[in-house]
Design a protein around this motif. Structure first.
Motif, PDB file in Angstrom:
ATOM      1  N   PHE A  66      52.976-103.071   1.461  1.00 58.94           N
ATOM      2  CA  PHE A  66      53.716-104.142   0.788  1.00 58.94           C
ATOM      3  C   PHE A  66      55.018-104.450   1.517  1.00 58.94           C
ATOM      4  CE2 PHE A  66      56.922-105.508  -2.328  1.00 58.94           C
ATOM      5  CZ  PHE A  66      56.290-106.624  -2.867  1.00 58.94           C
ATOM      6  N   HIS A  67      55.641-103.421   2.068  1.00 60.27           N
ATOM      7  CA  HIS A  67      56.913-103.599   2.771  1.00 60.27           C
ATOM      8  C   HIS A  67      56.729-103.827   4.274  1.00 60.27           C
ATOM      9  CE1 HIS A  67      59.710-102.919  -0.537  1.00 60.27           C
ATOM     10  NE2 HIS A  67      58.945-101.932  -0.944  1.00 60.27           N
ATOM     11  N   GLY A  68      55.497-104.069   4.683  1.00 56.82           N
ATOM     12  CA  GLY A  68      55.251-104.382   6.086  1.00 56.82           C
ATOM     13  C   GLY A  68      55.426-103.218   7.030  1.00 56.82           C
ATOM     14  N   GLN A  69      55.021-102.019   6.611  1.00 52.94           N
ATOM     15  CA  GLN A  69      55.134-100.832   7.445  1.00 52.94           C
ATOM     16  C   GLN A  69      53.746-100.203   7.643  1.00 52.94           C
ATOM     17  OE1 GLN A  69      58.132 -98.172   5.872  1.00 52.94           O
ATOM     18  NE2 GLN A  69      59.559 -99.835   5.490  1.00 52.94           N
ATOM     19  N   PRO A  70      52.893-100.828   8.435  1.00 49.22           N
ATOM     20  CA  PRO A  70      51.522-100.338   8.601  1.00 49.22           C
ATOM     21  C   PRO A  70      51.435 -98.938   9.208  1.00 49.22           C
ATOM     22  CG  PRO A  70      52.023-102.041  10.217  1.00 49.22           C
ATOM     23  CD  PRO A  70      53.139-102.054   9.219  1.00 49.22           C
ATOM     24  N   ASP A  71      52.369 -98.584  10.084  1.00 50.18           N
ATOM     25  CA  ASP A  71      52.321 -97.244  10.687  1.00 50.18           C
ATOM     26  C   ASP A  71      52.534 -96.160   9.623  1.00 50.18           C
ATOM     27  OD1 ASP A  71      51.853 -98.274  13.179  1.00 50.18           O
ATOM     28  OD2 ASP A  71      53.950 -98.187  13.824  1.00 50.18           O
ATOM     29  N   SER A  72      53.458 -96.421   8.718  1.00 44.68           N
ATOM     30  CA  SER A  72      53.678 -95.471   7.620  1.00 44.68           C
ATOM     31  C   SER A  72      52.451 -95.412   6.720  1.00 44.68           C
ATOM     32  CB  SER A  72      54.904 -95.885   6.804  1.00 44.68           C
ATOM     33  OG  SER A  72      56.091 -95.774   7.571  1.00 44.68           O
ATOM     34  N   ALA A  73      51.836 -96.557   6.480  1.00 45.40           N
ATOM     35  CA  ALA A  73      50.633 -96.599   5.651  1.00 45.40           C
ATOM     36  C   ALA A  73      49.507 -95.784   6.289  1.00 45.40           C
ATOM     37  CB  ALA A  73      50.191 -98.042   5.440  1.00 45.40           C
ATOM     38  N   LYS A  74      49.381 -95.878   7.607  1.00 44.27           N
ATOM     39  CA  LYS A  74      48.360 -95.100   8.317  1.00 44.27           C
ATOM     40  C   LYS A  74      48.598 -93.605   8.159  1.00 44.27           C
ATOM     41  CE  LYS A  74      47.507 -98.522  11.973  1.00 44.27           C
ATOM     42  NZ  LYS A  74      47.621 -98.795  13.427  1.00 44.27           N
ATOM     43  N   LYS A  75      49.847 -93.195   8.344  1.00 42.69           N
ATOM     44  CA  LYS A  75      50.162 -91.763   8.240  1.00 42.69           C
ATOM     45  C   LYS A  75      49.891 -91.248   6.832  1.00 42.69           C
ATOM     46  CE  LYS A  75      53.736 -88.271   8.912  1.00 42.69           C
ATOM     47  NZ  LYS A  75      53.285 -87.555   7.676  1.00 42.69           N
ATOM     48  N   LEU A  76      50.306 -91.992   5.841  1.00 42.29           N
ATOM     49  CA  LEU A  76      50.112 -91.571   4.454  1.00 42.29           C
ATOM     50  C   LEU A  76      48.626 -91.502   4.108  1.00 42.29           C
ATOM     51  CD1 LEU A  76      52.997 -93.673   2.919  1.00 42.29           C
ATOM     52  CD2 LEU A  76      52.782 -91.180   2.706  1.00 42.29           C
ATOM     53  N   THR A  77      47.866 -92.455   4.599  1.00 42.56           N
ATOM     54  CA  THR A  77      46.425 -92.442   4.338  1.00 42.56           C
ATOM     55  C   THR A  77      45.761 -91.278   5.052  1.00 42.56           C
ATOM     56  OG1 THR A  77      46.417 -94.851   4.088  1.00 42.56           O
ATOM     57  CG2 THR A  77      44.293 -93.792   4.464  1.00 42.56           C
ATOM     58  N   ASN A  78      46.192 -91.003   6.271  1.00 43.58           N
ATOM     59  CA  ASN A  78      45.659 -89.847   6.995  1.00 43.58           C
ATOM     60  C   ASN A  78      45.966 -88.556   6.251  1.00 43.58           C
ATOM     61  OD1 ASN A  78      44.746 -91.523   9.032  1.00 43.58           O
ATOM     62  ND2 ASN A  78      46.488 -91.163  10.388  1.00 43.58           N
ATOM     63  N   ASP A  79      47.169 -88.466   5.707  1.00 41.60           N
ATOM     64  CA  ASP A  79      47.554 -87.279   4.934  1.00 41.60           C
ATOM     65  C   ASP A  79      46.667 -87.134   3.701  1.00 41.60           C
ATOM     66  OD1 ASP A  79      49.545 -86.748   6.740  1.00 41.60           O
ATOM     67  OD2 ASP A  79      51.171 -87.565   5.516  1.00 41.60           O
ATOM     68  N   ALA A  80      46.372 -88.247   3.034  1.00 39.55           N
ATOM     69  CA  ALA A  80      45.516 -88.208   1.848  1.00 39.55           C
ATOM     70  C   ALA A  80      44.119 -87.722   2.217  1.00 39.55           C
ATOM     71  CB  ALA A  80      45.446 -89.592   1.205  1.00 39.55           C
ATOM     72  N   VAL A  81      43.595 -88.218   3.334  1.00 37.78           N
ATOM     73  CA  VAL A  81      42.271 -87.785   3.789  1.00 37.78           C
ATOM     74  C   VAL A  81      42.259 -86.283   4.039  1.00 37.78           C
ATOM     75  CG1 VAL A  81      40.612 -87.946   5.690  1.00 37.78           C
ATOM     76  CG2 VAL A  81      41.613 -90.027   4.741  1.00 37.78           C
ATOM     77  N   SER A  82      43.306 -85.776   4.667  1.00 37.30           N
ATOM     78  CA  SER A  82      43.396 -84.331   4.961  1.00 37.30           C
ATOM     79  C   SER A  82      43.446 -83.509   3.678  1.00 37.30           C
ATOM     80  CB  SER A  82      44.627 -84.045   5.815  1.00 37.30           C
ATOM     81  OG  SER A  82      44.533 -84.674   7.076  1.00 37.30           O
ATOM     82  N   LEU A  83      44.219 -83.974   2.709  1.00 40.01           N
ATOM     83  CA  LEU A  83      44.338 -83.247   1.448  1.00 40.01           C
ATOM     84  C   LEU A  83      43.024 -83.208   0.680  1.00 40.01           C
ATOM     85  CD1 LEU A  83      47.810 -84.591   0.264  1.00 40.01           C
ATOM     86  CD2 LEU A  83      47.270 -82.190   0.708  1.00 40.01           C
ATOM     87  N   LEU A  84      42.257 -84.267   0.796  1.00 44.34           N
ATOM     88  CA  LEU A  84      40.996 -84.357   0.051  1.00 44.34           C
ATOM     89  C   LEU A  84      39.846 -83.659   0.764  1.00 44.34           C
ATOM     90  CD1 LEU A  84      41.272 -88.090  -1.004  1.00 44.34           C
ATOM     91  CD2 LEU A  84      41.472 -86.108  -2.516  1.00 44.34           C
ATOM     92  N   ALA A  85      40.071 -83.239   2.013  1.00 46.71           N
ATOM     93  CA  ALA A  85      39.019 -82.586   2.790  1.00 46.71           C
ATOM     94  C   ALA A  85      38.822 -81.157   2.292  1.00 46.71           C
ATOM     95  CB  ALA A  85      39.381 -82.593   4.271  1.00 46.71           C
TER      96      ALA A  85
END
Length: 210
Positions: A66-85
């Motif tokens: 929403f705030h135009g920070q796609p790199d941060s969005a990528k990192k946060l999504t990657n972190d979520a994937v790792s936590l759910l693994a």
């Protein structure tokens, strides 16, 4: 009704499997039983924290987009994937099996929970005494005993659990991860939004006699 989890994680001793120790006959048995209860409670909390943190990362990833920070969005999504693994069987120990709303072929993990007195609670000396006793039990980690104390005093207790569909959330996070890598930010946002809305809120009123 579905809600987005923004509150801080509360103790999830409301899981469907009981972890409370029975009375024992010797100090050694008591110590062993206490250690077992503490380990099981710690395991429950570890799974709840992982699930809650994954959902938090998903929420923040959407905020980053929403705030135009796609790199941060990528990192946060990657972190979520790792936590759910991880091994699904490890998660399965803490799956709630009697959710009121379920999707086909999924596992619902308790990632947040609250316990509260019913809205029609009216104070009286007897009930205030029961609440004091229940607080003492809660302080010792005996959540089940605390609830039973309140119920015996005729005090209604509302238990609310926030359930995360594990398979659905894993799939959504992985899909969003690929979309973000491909520069498809709006599509990723929709997928992450779906993961948020997949949380099931399960509330139950416990009263004397139940």
């Amino acid at each position: 009704m579905k809600k987005v989890i923004l509150a801080s994680l509360l103790a999830t001793m409301l899981s469907s499997s009981s972890v409370w120790a029975e009375a024992t006959t010797t100090p050694a048995q008591t110590e062993a039983a206490t250690a077992k209860v503490q380990k099981e409670a710690a395991d429950v909390m570890q799974v709840a924290v992982k699930g809650a943190n994954a959902m938090r990362d998903i929420q923040f990833a959407r905020l980053a987009l929403f705030h135009g920070q796609p790199d941060s969005a990528k990192k946060l999504t990657n972190d979520a994937v790792s936590l759910l693994a991880g091994d699904t069987s490890a998660w399965a120990k803490f799956v709630k099996t009697d959710a009121k709303a379920k999707m086909i072929d999924d596992q619902y993990v308790v990632i947040n929970a609250t316990v509260a007195l019913s809205e029609d609670y009216i104070a009286s000396p007897e009930k205030e005494s029961a609440i004091k006793a229940a607080n003492a039990k809660m302080a010792k980690g005996d959540q089940k005993g605390a609830v039973d104390t309140l119920r015996l005093a005729g005090i209604g207790v509302v238990e609310t659990q926030y359930l995360m569909p594990l398979k659905q959330t894993r799939k959504a996070a992985a899909q969003a991860q690929k979309l973000l890598e491909g520069g498809k930010y709006y599509e990723a946002n929709l997928v992450l939004k779906g993961a948020e809305e997949g949380i099931v809120v399960d509330s139950e009123m416990l009263v004397a006699g139940n």
